[in-house]
Design a protein around this motif. Structure first.
Motif, PDB file in Angstrom:
ATOM      1  N   LYS A  30       0.840  -1.204   0.000  1.00 48.92           N
ATOM      2  CA  LYS A  30       0.000   0.000   0.000  1.00 48.92           C
ATOM      3  C   LYS A  30       0.874   1.253   0.000  1.00 48.92           C
ATOM      4  O   LYS A  30       0.594   2.229  -0.697  1.00 48.92           O
ATOM      5  CB  LYS A  30      -0.920   0.005   1.214  1.00 48.92           C
ATOM      6  N   THR A  31       1.940   1.212   0.793  1.00 52.28           N
ATOM      7  CA  THR A  31       2.876   2.340   0.836  1.00 52.28           C
ATOM      8  C   THR A  31       3.530   2.532  -0.527  1.00 52.28           C
ATOM      9  O   THR A  31       3.666   3.665  -1.006  1.00 52.28           O
ATOM     10  CB  THR A  31       3.972   2.087   1.901  1.00 52.28           C
ATOM     11  N   ASP A  32       3.938   1.426  -1.151  1.00 56.55           N
ATOM     12  CA  ASP A  32       4.548   1.505  -2.487  1.00 56.55           C
ATOM     13  C   ASP A  32       3.582   2.125  -3.484  1.00 56.55           C
ATOM     14  O   ASP A  32       3.975   2.933  -4.334  1.00 56.55           O
ATOM     15  CB  ASP A  32       4.945   0.104  -2.976  1.00 56.55           C
ATOM     16  N   SER A  33       2.306   1.733  -3.371  1.00 49.65           N
ATOM     17  CA  SER A  33       1.292   2.234  -4.295  1.00 49.65           C
ATOM     18  C   SER A  33       1.119   3.744  -4.156  1.00 49.65           C
ATOM     19  O   SER A  33       0.996   4.468  -5.150  1.00 49.65           O
ATOM     20  CB  SER A  33      -0.040   1.526  -4.028  1.00 49.65           C
ATOM     21  N   LYS A 168      -1.177  11.619   5.966  1.00 50.09           N
ATOM     22  CA  LYS A 168      -1.817  10.919   7.087  1.00 50.09           C
ATOM     23  C   LYS A 168      -1.842   9.416   6.854  1.00 50.09           C
ATOM     24  O   LYS A 168      -1.576   8.631   7.766  1.00 50.09           O
ATOM     25  CB  LYS A 168      -3.242  11.442   7.285  1.00 50.09           C
ATOM     26  N   GLU A 169      -2.179   9.024   5.616  1.00 45.89           N
ATOM     27  CA  GLU A 169      -2.249   7.592   5.306  1.00 45.89           C
ATOM     28  C   GLU A 169      -0.868   6.955   5.412  1.00 45.89           C
ATOM     29  O   GLU A 169      -0.726   5.853   5.960  1.00 45.89           O
ATOM     30  CB  GLU A 169      -2.814   7.386   3.907  1.00 45.89           C
ATOM     31  N   LEU A 170       0.160   7.653   4.910  1.00 49.67           N
ATOM     32  CA  LEU A 170       1.521   7.125   4.995  1.00 49.67           C
ATOM     33  C   LEU A 170       1.987   7.028   6.437  1.00 49.67           C
ATOM     34  O   LEU A 170       2.682   6.073   6.812  1.00 49.67           O
ATOM     35  CB  LEU A 170       2.479   8.022   4.203  1.00 49.67           C
ATOM     36  N   GLU A 171       1.593   7.997   7.243  1.00 48.83           N
ATOM     37  CA  GLU A 171       1.959   7.966   8.660  1.00 48.83           C
ATOM     38  C   GLU A 171       1.333   6.762   9.356  1.00 48.83           C
ATOM     39  O   GLU A 171       1.993   6.054  10.128  1.00 48.83           O
ATOM     40  CB  GLU A 171       1.499   9.257   9.343  1.00 48.83           C
ATOM     41  N   GLU A 172       0.056   6.507   9.055  1.00 47.72           N
ATOM     42  CA  GLU A 172      -0.645   5.366   9.657  1.00 47.72           C
ATOM     43  C   GLU A 172      -0.033   4.052   9.182  1.00 47.72           C
ATOM     44  O   GLU A 172       0.167   3.121   9.979  1.00 47.72           O
ATOM     45  CB  GLU A 172      -2.126   5.423   9.294  1.00 47.72           C
TER      46      GLU A 172
END
Length: 254
Positions: A30-33, A168-172
């Motif tokens: 997900k992070t890569d995406s 925010k999403e990357l932090e989570e």
């Protein structure tokens, strides 16, 4: 802290470790995406910053060269004034000579100084032409610099917008990844990181789909598929080296 993390990893069964490892892969994917959305923007920004730095250095160099040429022009003008002063001096001395030999000697000195003046004037014209060329290069480079700065501002704004939207999403996801990594022993985690680094799509852990490896799509023998489903040990694909897990984990991940 390190001991506590190690103990947690040791407490997990192999099946649980495999589950956590697959969960980590899902998080990292997900992070890569999200990072993929940025595309080449970070590299484009860096390239533009390098180009701008190079152009600014070039402008500075042209300026220094023009200044040096201006100093050369000033020096040549001083030489001309000195030569003119000597000519005036020698011409005055000619009025007081006692013989033709002295007169001819002074005439040669006067002629020499006139040649020095001609040479200096020629060099001044050459220096002024070079100064004009340097100033033109500076102006042209400044125009190019302003264009690149506009491009950089646009790229930075685009990148900043993406980063703001995904921060925010990357932090989570970062927190989730850290939690998952804390449950995996160092040797297995090191192997996972190594595989992720070496494969094109970052997939170090894949499920078996339609009797084949989900990474390289080579067929997996039935007995090996059974071993994978039992999750009693870590099994890697003999073709691509990825860690193989049961497709049942797909449902658990959802």
């Amino acid at each position: 802290m390190a001991t506590k993390t190690k103990n947690v990893a040791e407490e997990l069964s192999t099946e649980e470790k495999i589950g956590v490892l697959y969960a980590l892969q899902q998080i990292d994917s997900k992070t890569d995406s999200i990072n993929h959305i940025k595309g080449e923007l970070p590299f484009e920004v860096q390239d533009l910053e390098d180009v701008i730095g190079g152009l600014e250095t070039r402008i500075g160099t042209y300026g220094e060269q023009a200044d040096e040429l201006s100093r050369e022009v000033k020096a040549k003008k001083e030489e001309i004034e000195q030569a003119k002063a000597l000519i005036k001096k020698y011409e005055a001395q000619q009025d007081d000579v006692r013989n033709n030999r002295e007169f001819d000697s002074l005439s040669k000195e006067i002629e020499y100084q006139k040649l020095e003046i001609e040479l200096a004037e020629k060099r001044i014209k050459e220096f002024n032409a070079e100064i004009k060329n340097k100033k033109k290069l500076i102006e042209d480079t400044k125009v190019l610099l302003e264009d690149r700065k506009i491009d950089l501002d646009a790229k930075q704004a685009e990148l900043a917008g993406i980063e703001e939207e995904t921060a925010k999403e990357l932090e989570e996801l970062g927190k989730q990844a850290a939690e998952a990594r804390g449950k995996i022993d160092e040797r297995l985690l090191s192997a996972y990181d190594r595989i992720r680094k070496n494969v094109r799509n970052g997939l170090a852990v894949v499920t078996v789909k339609r009797d084949a490896c989900g990474g390289c799509f080579n067929r997996i023998p039935p007995q090996r598929q059974l071993d994978i489903r039992m999750s009693k040990k870590i099994i890697v694909c003999e073709y691509c080296g990825r860690i193989l897990v049961s497709d049942l984990l797909d449902g658990e991940a959802e």
